[in-house]
Structures are given as structure tokens and as C-alpha cells.
Scaffold this motif. Structure first.
Motif, PDB file in Angstrom:
ATOM      1  N   GLU A   1    -104.525 -60.732  -8.792  1.00 38.87           N
ATOM      2  CA  GLU A   1    -104.633 -60.810  -7.417  1.00 38.87           C
ATOM      3  C   GLU A   1    -106.160 -61.475  -8.055  1.00 38.87           C
ATOM      4  O   GLU A   1    -106.873 -61.035  -8.886  1.00 38.87           O
ATOM      5  CB  GLU A   1    -104.485 -59.405  -6.340  1.00 38.87           C
ATOM      6  CG  GLU A   1    -105.151 -58.652  -7.731  1.00 38.87           C
ATOM      7  CD  GLU A   1    -104.178 -56.987  -6.969  1.00 38.87           C
ATOM      8  OE1 GLU A   1    -103.319 -57.190  -6.340  1.00 38.87           O
ATOM      9  OE2 GLU A   1    -105.110 -56.180  -7.698  1.00 38.87           O
ATOM     10  N   GLY A   2    -106.730 -61.461  -6.823  1.00 32.68           N
ATOM     11  CA  GLY A   2    -108.600 -61.820  -7.172  1.00 32.68           C
ATOM     12  C   GLY A   2    -109.016 -61.247  -5.853  1.00 32.68           C
ATOM     13  O   GLY A   2    -108.972 -61.954  -4.719  1.00 32.68           O
TER      14      GLY A   2
ATOM     15  N   TRP B   1    -116.989 -59.091  -6.530  1.00 38.82           N
ATOM     16  CA  TRP B   1    -115.696 -59.483  -7.156  1.00 38.82           C
ATOM     17  C   TRP B   1    -114.574 -59.091  -8.638  1.00 38.82           C
ATOM     18  O   TRP B   1    -115.411 -58.148  -8.570  1.00 38.82           O
ATOM     19  CB  TRP B   1    -115.727 -61.199  -7.076  1.00 38.82           C
ATOM     20  CG  TRP B   1    -116.314 -62.167  -7.845  1.00 38.82           C
ATOM     21  CD1 TRP B   1    -117.850 -61.443  -8.479  1.00 38.82           C
ATOM     22  CD2 TRP B   1    -115.783 -61.628  -9.294  1.00 38.82           C
ATOM     23  NE1 TRP B   1    -118.068 -62.655  -9.481  1.00 38.82           N
ATOM     24  CE2 TRP B   1    -116.529 -62.588 -10.288  1.00 38.82           C
ATOM     25  CE3 TRP B   1    -114.803 -62.445  -9.649  1.00 38.82           C
ATOM     26  CZ2 TRP B   1    -117.078 -62.693 -11.122  1.00 38.82           C
ATOM     27  CZ3 TRP B   1    -114.178 -63.031 -10.995  1.00 38.82           C
ATOM     28  CH2 TRP B   1    -115.748 -63.031 -12.254  1.00 38.82           C
TER      29      TRP B   1
ATOM     30  N   ILE C   1    -110.601 -59.817 -10.151  1.00 41.34           N
ATOM     31  CA  ILE C   1    -109.313 -60.566 -10.663  1.00 41.34           C
ATOM     32  C   ILE C   1    -108.486 -60.040 -11.397  1.00 41.34           C
ATOM     33  O   ILE C   1    -108.981 -58.914 -12.507  1.00 41.34           O
ATOM     34  CB  ILE C   1    -109.868 -62.039 -11.380  1.00 41.34           C
ATOM     35  CG1 ILE C   1    -108.437 -62.537 -11.510  1.00 41.34           C
ATOM     36  CG2 ILE C   1    -110.230 -62.157 -12.626  1.00 41.34           C
ATOM     37  CD1 ILE C   1    -108.523 -63.916 -11.523  1.00 41.34           C
TER      38      ILE C   1
ATOM     39  N   SER D   1    -113.708 -57.539 -13.564  1.00 38.55           N
ATOM     40  CA  SER D   1    -115.095 -57.330 -12.205  1.00 38.55           C
ATOM     41  C   SER D   1    -116.546 -57.099 -12.685  1.00 38.55           C
ATOM     42  O   SER D   1    -116.445 -56.931 -13.924  1.00 38.55           O
ATOM     43  CB  SER D   1    -114.373 -55.992 -11.128  1.00 38.55           C
ATOM     44  OG  SER D   1    -115.292 -54.951 -11.812  1.00 38.55           O
TER      45      SER D   1
END
Length: 189
Positions: free
Chosen positions: A30-31, A50, A52, A69
Motif C-alpha cells: 500500500e502507498g 507519503w 509505503i 515514510s
């Protein structure tokens, strides 16, 4: 003698014979967007960026996971890189619910010589509420060298559009008032 040995082998394997709860997958990537709200701590050092994350089952009861992150702290030139890698154990407690425990190595780097190595441990439950909705709740503790340890709670949910695609949201409430959250697409396999 052979029967006794076989019986002892089967008895020893019972704790590892269970599988993940129905509808729960420990294989995903997931990201998405992440944010840390520190306004309750009196510092007003909010940050966003952001992240991942991923997880992979190595057998029905054990999985490895990791995440990275990168966030920028508002009104500063400071970026914070944070990553974790660890292993987890899941045990089915009913057909739709797993008991989950995790341990991880944690690292952060804020530049300018501010960094830390540490660990986290957490335990909780994860289950499939419906075929298209999965939720989890965890309690944990994290500690970094040269920084005080902190208890936290984490809740999250995944809405599944099909067996592969979904959207995951996660909120972590730290003992000191810090709140971190994540939202983004998840690919399960």
C-alpha cells in the motif's frame, strides 16, 4: 515408540496448525498520504508526506512487514525519514478474527544529526467484518535510544473493491497526544 513420537510431533505442531482468519490477507502493498498532528503536544510541529507499507505471509501464521515514510515538518526545512521492519504472528480466534502480535525494528532520521534507532511491539485483533470490509485494533509500545518510550493505540480499516484492490486507512494515537494517520490504495495478493 513410533506412535508416541508421532503423537508428540502432532501435539507440538498444534500451535502452528491454525491459519489466518477467513477474508484476512497478510500479503499486500500500500502507498499513500500520511500526516502527523502534534498540536496536542504543545509543539505545533505538524508534518505530512507519503508512505509505503507492505506485508508478506511466510506461512499461515507468520508474516514479515515493513514500511517507509517521508514527511516534511510544517514551517521548517526539516524532512523526517522513518522506516520499520519486523515480523508478526497471527492466530485465528474465530473464523473471521485473528489475534495478532508484532515486533519491529524502527529508525528515523531528521537530518542535522537528529536520528534514532529503536523497537516497537504491538498486539491486537484483525478481522473481516464483511467480505469487503476488514478492520483492526492494536495496542503497542515503541522506544528509541535517547528518547522516552511511548504507549500507543492503532485502529484501521480496509474497504475492498475486489480481492486485489482496496483503500486502507490507519490512525495511531500516541500517549503524549501525537496523532498519526495514513490513507491510500492497497493491493492484496
Amino acid at each position: 515408540m513410533k506412535r508416541t513420537l508421532l503423537a508428540l510431533t502432532l501435539l507440538a505442531a498444534i500451535p502452528f496448525a491454525a491459519s489466518a482468519a477467513e477474508g484476512v490477507s497478510y500479503n499486500y502493498v500500500e502507498g499513500g498520504y500520511t500526516r502527523a498532528d502534534a498540536s496536542n503536544t504543545g509543539t505545533n510541529n505538524d508534518a505530512d508526506g507519503w508512505a509505503i507499507n507492505g506485508s508478506g505471509a511466510i506461512n499461515p501464521n507468520f508474516h514479515v512487514f515493513g514500511g517507509y515514510s517521508k514527511v516534511d515538518i510544517n514551517d521548517t526545512d526539516i524532512s523526517l525519514d522513518q522506516w520499520r521492519i519486523g515480523a508478526g504472528y497471527n492466530r485465528e480466534i474465530n473464523p473471521k478474527l485473528d489475534l495478532v502480535t508484532k515486533v519491529a525494528y524502527e529508525k528515523f532520521d531528521a537530518g542535522q544529526g537528529v536520528d534514532g534507532n529503536g523497537y516497537s511491539v504491538e498486539a491486537g485483533v484483525r478481522g473481516a467484518i464483511t467480505p469487503n470490509f476488514e478492520a483492526y485494533g492494536m495496542a503497542g509500545y515503541e522506544d528509541y535510544q535517547d528518547f522516552d518510550g511511548d504507549f500507543y493505540g492503532r485502529v484501521g480499516a480496509t474497504v475492498k473493491f475486489n480481492p486485489t484492490w482496496g483503500i486502507n486507512a490507519d490512525v495511531k494515537f500516541a500517549n503524549g497526544g501525537d496523532t498519526q494517520w495514513f490513507v491510500g490504495p492497497r493491493i492484496s495478493f
